[in-house]
Design a protein around this motif. Structure first.
Motif, PDB file in Angstrom:
ATOM      1  N   UNK A 677      -9.795   2.323  -7.670  1.00 42.71           N
ATOM      2  CA  UNK A 677     -10.429   2.871  -6.619  1.00 42.71           C
ATOM      3  C   UNK A 677     -11.562   3.445  -6.829  1.00 42.71           C
ATOM      4  N   UNK A 678     -12.136   4.025  -7.972  1.00 40.86           N
ATOM      5  CA  UNK A 678     -13.470   4.432  -8.111  1.00 40.86           C
ATOM      6  C   UNK A 678     -14.311   3.377  -8.019  1.00 40.86           C
ATOM      7  N   UNK A 691      -8.003   5.896   0.999  1.00 40.35           N
ATOM      8  CA  UNK A 691      -6.980   6.929   1.034  1.00 40.35           C
ATOM      9  C   UNK A 691      -5.950   6.685  -0.066  1.00 40.35           C
ATOM     10  N   UNK A 692      -5.540   7.570  -1.080  1.00 39.63           N
ATOM     11  CA  UNK A 692      -4.766   7.486  -2.336  1.00 39.63           C
ATOM     12  C   UNK A 692      -5.723   7.241  -3.626  1.00 39.63           C
ATOM     13  N   UNK A 693      -5.210   6.520  -4.706  1.00 40.52           N
ATOM     14  CA  UNK A 693      -4.016   6.035  -4.691  1.00 40.52           C
ATOM     15  C   UNK A 693      -2.834   7.026  -4.717  1.00 40.52           C
ATOM     16  N   UNK A 694      -1.703   6.637  -4.474  1.00 39.46           N
ATOM     17  CA  UNK A 694      -0.444   7.534  -4.550  1.00 39.46           C
ATOM     18  C   UNK A 694       0.654   6.715  -4.806  1.00 39.46           C
ATOM     19  N   UNK A 695       1.807   7.296  -5.250  1.00 37.34           N
ATOM     20  CA  UNK A 695       3.020   6.508  -5.293  1.00 37.34           C
ATOM     21  C   UNK A 695       3.425   6.129  -3.981  1.00 37.34           C
ATOM     22  N   UNK A 709      -2.935   2.064  -2.420  1.00 36.76           N
ATOM     23  CA  UNK A 709      -4.343   2.505  -1.990  1.00 36.76           C
ATOM     24  C   UNK A 709      -4.345   2.026  -0.632  1.00 36.76           C
ATOM     25  N   UNK A 710      -4.983   3.074   0.326  1.00 41.49           N
ATOM     26  CA  UNK A 710      -5.199   2.410   1.745  1.00 41.49           C
ATOM     27  C   UNK A 710      -6.794   2.391   2.028  1.00 41.49           C
ATOM     28  N   UNK A 711      -7.235   1.193   2.627  1.00 45.06           N
ATOM     29  CA  UNK A 711      -8.541   1.291   2.923  1.00 45.06           C
ATOM     30  C   UNK A 711      -8.642   1.170   4.542  1.00 45.06           C
ATOM     31  N   UNK A 712      -9.557   2.354   4.973  1.00 47.53           N
ATOM     32  CA  UNK A 712      -9.674   2.095   6.499  1.00 47.53           C
ATOM     33  C   UNK A 712     -11.208   1.472   6.707  1.00 47.53           C
ATOM     34  N   UNK A 713     -11.347   0.670   7.642  1.00 45.30           N
ATOM     35  CA  UNK A 713     -12.505   0.054   7.898  1.00 45.30           C
ATOM     36  C   UNK A 713     -12.864  -0.233   9.236  1.00 45.30           C
TER      37      UNK A 713
END
Ligand SMILES: [Zn+2]
Ligand SMILES: [Zn+2]
Length: 748
Positions: A677-678, A691-695, A709-713
């Motif tokens: 993510x970084x 958004x995230x990462x999360x379980x 992990x979610x990406x909005x674009x």
């Protein structure tokens, strides 16, 4: 003559273009899109010709030769090949996996090809020759005499069996040139068995009302213009959308074009096919309608595919993958129930059948007609922005009324029954009345029931994330509530934070428990249950539907799979047992799904002459999805819901990409997901919001932990190739699997 060189995509588990020399003898049968066999390492593999022409900087003399051309015509026409390339970039997957999706396995291996051999006389024997033959080889003479008396070629197996002869007898005559052996392809046509009979309904042309006429005129004009265009047909349930589709298909066929007709689920296909068949026979004698879905045998699939690829048939009806059918001169693609999540494939390649349909129409210059009583907000926004033309059917045919919708407040029902209610008094009373009158009832249970959210059965409160406006997920292991979009968490409450009641962990109901409850209140009724557990067998769902249509079943209990587009005139009551279950799914589309479900379900009641009634049981009667559905107010619902989507910048205002990480070690998973993510944040910057990462909401499946992990674009076509490039260069551990899903339709 210069050597002919082709670039081939081998279907061998890697994504590369390899070059081959084409032998003189195969020159005329090779084209771009041809399915071929080529040597890869030491084996012959299937491949698809992607280009014709020499590779740059390569010694032509060293090229291996192409071994075989499988079919004497391209397996993928140029528009499909271009579509495959676009999909590979957009959905971040290998071109080989898309080609394998587009060309069914039955076609690729050709193993299901069913042929029969025929025998015919080619050279008549004189009386002397026949006499000599009779003396020397009496069996051969017998076979010859039999065939000589026939007008046409005879089936070899039958003739030999009848005369009690072996294949050697025929072979000897073939060798001498007296007989010839021909091979004929036998076609297996799906859905011509006994089940089809009960399904031939409403096939005569109807007189169109004014709205239908306007819609037909608009689509006809688009087809006449001969260029790409998308129309969104929003028609309330029972408004006669199918009639508009049929007229459009008729127009496309009469102009010599081909048609793809997509339906979301297999359960719908028999009825649609039966209808299309009988109508097409009436308006265009000789047209064949190919059926395409996952329950076909290999042989049926191959025959259908060949009929389309050779132009013998010009119409295909089928589920998602029919969008890739090799229809010639494609003029029209119809996507019925375009809002259905079933159009999205949940394995690689993770494409959306509707979106791919629009793109194929664009590449081919065809017309795409999307239809629904409850269009997806994605399509509706496109219509509002003028990208799609909006056609509306707001009247039911014959001006029939929409059924009356009763909302039963389960909070009050729980107080009355002093326990958690399965069936309310209202619903039981209505069912008993129907049973007395010999009318039929359908009970729906929510398939998407999700028991890990928290719902208060006293006040209907649902615990939501304040950042994301979706239901929080309850994690039993550590008694926490988590938002699986942004990762926010807090301890799970023991009492309802709103009303203080302790009953906040309500779980959904299964179809089986409802079936049992119905048996208790209607012991003499004939009850059938339909869900994915009971419907495993190929023809089972069609049997049950045929029985239901014939009036042999009083109550049908099932998930929404039974609700789509099926017409049952004797159904006057529809019950939705657990309307909430779809609303507290932790997904920003939960309200949209609930609204769609309610409207579709209500549309099943009262399609005949009698008025219908709908009973909806819910803990949250005040919810917008329920209130707007009472009046089938799509415009009102869409306006309210689009406002929320815009505020939170959810689709359709931005695209969403899901990235799943799986592996046996949760700490390692978390570490690598965070490192990744970084890297993405640093490299892609403003172009994507993470958004995230999360379980994941389901943290562990089959001993594998899951993080996401979610990406909005706004720029999928720029972001996905970037992600693919980064992914290829990242040092993933061996026991970690990761999957990208572009435009997912479900968040859980
Ligand atoms: Zn409460
Ligand atoms: Zn959140």
């Amino acid at each position: 003559m210069a050597a002919m060189i082709v670039g081939v995509h081998p279907l061998a588990g890697f994504d590369k273009l390899l070059h081959y020399r084409v032998p003189e003898t195969l020159r005329d049968s090779v084209a771009v899109g041809s399915l071929v066999r080529v040597p890869v390492l030491n084996a012959l593999r299937l491949g698809l010709v992607g280009e014709i022409g020499p590779p740059r900087d390569f010694d032509v003399g060293k090229l291996k030769a192409l071994a075989q051309v499988v079919y004497p015509f391209p397996a993928l026409p140029p528009d499909l090949l271009e579509l495959a390339r676009w999909m590979a970039g957009y959905y971040a997957c290998g071109l080989d996996s898309i080609i394998e999706t587009m060309i069914p396995a039955a076609v690729r291996n050709g193993a299901g090809l069913k042929q029969e051999k025929l025998l015919a006389v080619t050279q008549r024997l004189t009386a002397e020759e026949l006499a000599a033959l009779t003396k020397r080889a009496p069996q051969q003479a017998k076979l010859y005499r039999f065939l000589e008396q026939q007008f046409r070629a005879q089936r070899k197996a039958l003739v030999l069996a009848r005369l009690g002869q072996t294949a050697a007898v025929a072979a000897a005559l073939v060798k001498r040139g007296v007989l010839r052996e021909e091979v004929r392809r036998i076609e297996r046509i799906a859905y011509t068995d006994e089940h089809a009979h009960g399904e031939l309904v409403a096939a005569q042309p109807h007189v169109l009302n004014a709205e239908q006429q306007a819609a037909v005129a608009a689509v006809t004009a688009s087809l006449g213009a001969g260029k790409f265009g998308v129309s969104l047909l929003h028609g309330v349930t029972g408004s006669g959308k199918t009639e508009v589709y049929l007229r459009a298909i008729d127009t496309a066929l009469k102009s010599g074009g081909g048609v793809v007709f997509l339906v979301p689920e297999v359960a719908l296909t028999p009825q649609t096919v039966a209808r299309l068949r009988s109508r097409l026979e009436a308006i265009a004698p000789g047209h064949r309608c190919v059926v395409w879905h996952s329950h076909l045998s290999e042989g049926e699939r191959l025959d259908g595919w060949l009929a389309l690829a050779t132009g013998e048939a010009r119409v295909v009806v089928g589920a998602r993958s029919a969008v890739f059918a090799p229809v010639q001169n494609l003029r029209l693609i119809v996507v019925d129930e375009e809002h259905e999540p079933a159009y999205k494939q949940d394995e690689t390649p993770r494409y959306h059948g509707r979106d791919v349909a629009v793109l194929r129409a664009k590449l081919t210059g065809a017309v795409c007609l999307l239809g629904s009583a409850t269009p997806s907000l994605e399509s509706f926004l496109n219509a509002q922005h003028g990208k799609y033309r909006l056609l509306q059917l707001l009247q039911r045919v014959d001006a029939r009324k929409l059924p009356h919708i009763d909302i039963v407040d389960l909070r009050i029902e729980a107080l009355k029954q002093r326990t958690l209610p399965l069936l309310s008094g209202k619903l039981v009373g209505a069912m008993q009345a129907r049973f007395e009158r010999r009318e039929q009832t359908i009970l729906f249970i929510n398939r998407r029931g999700y028991s890990s959210s928290i719902l208060c059965t006293k006040c209907g409160h649902i615990e939501e994330c304040s950042h994301c406006s979706i239901a929080m997920t309850y994690h039993r292991t550590d008694e926490m509530l988590r938002c699986h979009l942004c990762g926010d968490q807090r301890p799970a409450p023991l009492r309802c934070p709103k009303c203080g009641a302790p009953d906040i962990r309500w779980r959904g109901l299964g179809t089986q428990r409802i079936e049992e409850a119905v048996r208790r209140v209607l012991p003499r009724a004939r009850i059938e249950r339909m869900d994915s557990d009971t419907m495993g067998k190929k023809n089972r769902f069609r049997e049950v539907l045929a029985q239901f249509r014939a009036g042999k079943v009083d109550v049908l209990v099932g998930t929404q799979m039974i609700g789509k587009g099926l017409d049952f005139p004797n159904v006057t009551l529809v019950g939705l047992v657990d309307a909430d279950m779809s609303m507290h799914v932790p997904d920003f589309r939960a309200n949209e799904r609930t609204f769609q479900l309610l409207v579709q379900v209500a549309g099943r009641a009262g399609r005949g002459d009698r008025a219908g009634e709908v009973v909806v049981q819910t803990f949250t009667p005040q919810a917008e999805a329920i209130q707007f559905s009472r009046h089938a107010d799509y415009a009102g619902f869409a306006a309210a819901e689009l406002k929320v989507r815009q505020d939170f910048r959810y689709p359709p205002y931005r695209h969403l990409i899901h990235h799943l990480f799986r592996g046996p070690n949760p700490e390692k998973l978390k570490f690598f997901a965070e490192q990744w993510a970084k890297l993405v944040e640093k490299t892609l910057g403003e172009r994507v919001e993470l958004r995230g990462p999360s379980a994941s909401p389901i943290e562990k499946i089959k001993d594998e932990y899951r993080w996401q992990l979610w990406y909005f674009t706004n720029a999928v076509t720029k972001v996905v190739p970037e992600l693919a490039r980064l992914r290829a260069g990242f040092a993933w551990p061996d026991d970690l699997t990761q999957v990208l899903d572009v435009d997912p339709v479900n968040l859980v």
